[in-house]
Design a protein around this motif. Structure first.
Motif, PDB file in Angstrom:
ATOM      1  N   LEU A 128     133.979  80.784  42.542  1.00 43.64           N
ATOM      2  CA  LEU A 128     133.093  81.847  43.009  1.00 43.64           C
ATOM      3  C   LEU A 128     133.106  83.079  42.108  1.00 43.64           C
ATOM      4  O   LEU A 128     132.070  83.732  41.944  1.00 43.64           O
ATOM      5  N   GLU A 129     134.229  83.401  41.546  1.00 40.94           N
ATOM      6  CA  GLU A 129     134.332  84.663  40.789  1.00 40.94           C
ATOM      7  C   GLU A 129     133.338  84.748  39.629  1.00 40.94           C
ATOM      8  O   GLU A 129     132.698  85.788  39.438  1.00 40.94           O
TER       9      GLU A 129
ATOM     10  N   LEU B 198     123.444  85.744  46.669  1.00 43.40           N
ATOM     11  CA  LEU B 198     123.910  84.668  47.549  1.00 43.40           C
ATOM     12  C   LEU B 198     123.120  83.389  47.323  1.00 43.40           C
ATOM     13  O   LEU B 198     123.692  82.280  47.350  1.00 43.40           O
ATOM     14  N   ASN B 199     121.819  83.511  47.082  1.00 43.42           N
ATOM     15  CA  ASN B 199     121.016  82.320  46.795  1.00 43.42           C
ATOM     16  C   ASN B 199     121.419  81.686  45.467  1.00 43.42           C
ATOM     17  O   ASN B 199     121.447  80.453  45.332  1.00 43.42           O
ATOM     18  N   GLN B 200     121.742  82.510  44.476  1.00 42.90           N
ATOM     19  CA  GLN B 200     122.177  81.966  43.195  1.00 42.90           C
ATOM     20  C   GLN B 200     123.505  81.235  43.321  1.00 42.90           C
ATOM     21  O   GLN B 200     123.697  80.184  42.701  1.00 42.90           O
ATOM     22  N   ILE B 201     124.414  81.782  44.124  1.00 41.26           N
ATOM     23  CA  ILE B 201     125.690  81.089  44.342  1.00 41.26           C
ATOM     24  C   ILE B 201     125.458  79.742  45.001  1.00 41.26           C
ATOM     25  O   ILE B 201     126.047  78.720  44.621  1.00 41.26           O
ATOM     26  N   ARG B 202     124.584  79.713  46.015  1.00 40.97           N
ATOM     27  CA  ARG B 202     124.278  78.447  46.685  1.00 40.97           C
ATOM     28  C   ARG B 202     123.683  77.438  45.711  1.00 40.97           C
ATOM     29  O   ARG B 202     124.079  76.254  45.695  1.00 40.97           O
TER      30      ARG B 202
ATOM     31  N   GLN C  64     123.946  77.327  42.376  1.00 42.85           N
ATOM     32  CA  GLN C  64     124.908  76.897  41.357  1.00 42.85           C
ATOM     33  C   GLN C  64     125.901  75.895  41.924  1.00 42.85           C
ATOM     34  O   GLN C  64     126.245  74.894  41.265  1.00 42.85           O
ATOM     35  N   LEU C  65     126.368  76.127  43.140  1.00 34.93           N
ATOM     36  CA  LEU C  65     127.296  75.174  43.750  1.00 34.93           C
ATOM     37  C   LEU C  65     126.607  73.851  44.031  1.00 34.93           C
ATOM     38  O   LEU C  65     127.221  72.780  43.902  1.00 34.93           O
ATOM     39  N   ARG C  66     125.337  73.894  44.439  1.00 35.36           N
ATOM     40  CA  ARG C  66     124.617  72.650  44.675  1.00 35.36           C
ATOM     41  C   ARG C  66     124.447  71.866  43.367  1.00 35.36           C
ATOM     42  O   ARG C  66     124.588  70.636  43.347  1.00 35.36           O
ATOM     43  N   ARG C  67     124.156  72.542  42.284  1.00 32.62           N
ATOM     44  CA  ARG C  67     124.043  71.849  40.991  1.00 32.62           C
ATOM     45  C   ARG C  67     125.362  71.197  40.597  1.00 32.62           C
ATOM     46  O   ARG C  67     125.374  70.065  40.078  1.00 32.62           O
ATOM     47  N   ALA C  68     126.462  71.902  40.825  1.00 31.97           N
ATOM     48  CA  ALA C  68     127.767  71.325  40.466  1.00 31.97           C
ATOM     49  C   ALA C  68     128.058  70.070  41.283  1.00 31.97           C
ATOM     50  O   ALA C  68     128.577  69.079  40.745  1.00 31.97           O
TER      51      ALA C  68
END
Length: 286
Positions: free
Chosen positions: A18-19, A83-87, A89-93
């Motif tokens: 997350l950081e 928050l949308n970008q974090i979601r 990026q995690l979905r892509r990973a």
């Protein structure tokens, strides 16, 4: 930093993911700025605590930063799309780890009507005649792995087709590669002219042929049930706390009332009539 003591606190592995996705602090930019007083991990843990427990911002435990500071970070990150970008990026990973294309091209959309609390204003709630639920409706769009792509909350009485047009227009800007969206027949009523993209296909046609849900519909319903279970767990926790704080005479009165209702039911009387007469039917429905 504060010690980790809540189930919602981030682990060291989660924080390493997350950081890098958080905005760079102002003090590290070229323009400069005042150093942040509280560690970013404490801010994220406080936001996760509120989300996990469904508590008020003012009820944030004292070992977290002040709730004004936490809410300030949350509102800025939500407004700027962090928050949308974090979601995303995690979905892509997750998709890359599953040997899938990082950007989904197929999605599934579905909705669920839920009862709203008495404190919800009348402008944001209505009655869903199909589900016989008064409250709000949440619309979820997920990929074929069940990972969230978009969500929208509307009054329960708003047609699914009208909401789909707005939600898919937003997804089209965020995910231009999305070409196909599976939906049930409820979204076909108010769609009007077909959208140029993404394309709709009715998964109810597959479901009606052999009377089973299609795999694509099952993926989205599993996601909706997960959200509903998380919300129900929070409500049950708050309800249990409220019951434990009640006095012993109040609980004894409720127990005596339940016994009287069972006796009336055994004698052939309608217990609902008595509930309606005493006003407890409205309490049970709430």
């Amino acid at each position: 930093m504060r010690p980790r003591r809540y189930p919602s606190d981030t682990t060291d592995e989660e924080w390493l993911l997350l950081e890098p996705l958080l905005p760079v602090p102002a003090c590290r930019t070229r323009k400069g700025g005042r150093p942040e007083k509280h560690h970013r991990r404490d801010i994220v843990d406080a936001i996760r605590y509120i989300t996990d427990n469904g508590a008020k911002w003012r009820a944030l435990p004292a070992d977290f930063p002040p709730y004004q500071t936490v809410f300030g970070f949350f509102s800025r990150w939500a407004r700027t799309g962090v928050l949308n970008q974090i979601r995303d990026q995690l979905r892509r990973a997750v998709r890359l780890r599953a040997s899938r294309c990082p950007n989904p091209v197929t999605g599934v959309i579905d909705s669920q009507s839920v009862r709203a609390a008495a404190t919800v204003t009348g402008r944001s709630r209505s009655y869903d005649a199909g589900k016989r639920v008064g409250g709000r409706k949440r619309h979820l769009v997920v990929d074929t792995l069940g990972l969230l792509m978009g969500i929208m909350v509307t009054p329960a009485g708003q047609p699914d087709g009208d909401t789909a047009r707005e939600l898919l227009a937003r997804l089209r800007m965020l995910h231009p590669q999305l070409t196909l969206v599976w939906a049930d027949s409820a979204y076909a009523g108010g769609m009007g002219p077909p959208l140029p993209a993404p394309h709709f296909e009715d998964c109810d046609q597959t479901a009606r042929s052999d009377r089973v849900q299609s795999p694509r519909e099952t993926v989205d319903r599993r996601k909706i049930h997960f959200v509903a279970d998380e919300r129900s767990t929070q409500c049950d926790r708050l309800r249990t706390q409220a019951l434990t704080q009640r006095s012993t005479p109040d609980r004894c009165l409720d127990h005596a009332h339940d016994q009287a209702a069972d006796q009336e039911k055994a004698a052939g009387m309608d217990p609902k009539a008595d509930l309606c007469a005493t006003g407890r039917l409205m309490e049970a429905g709430a």
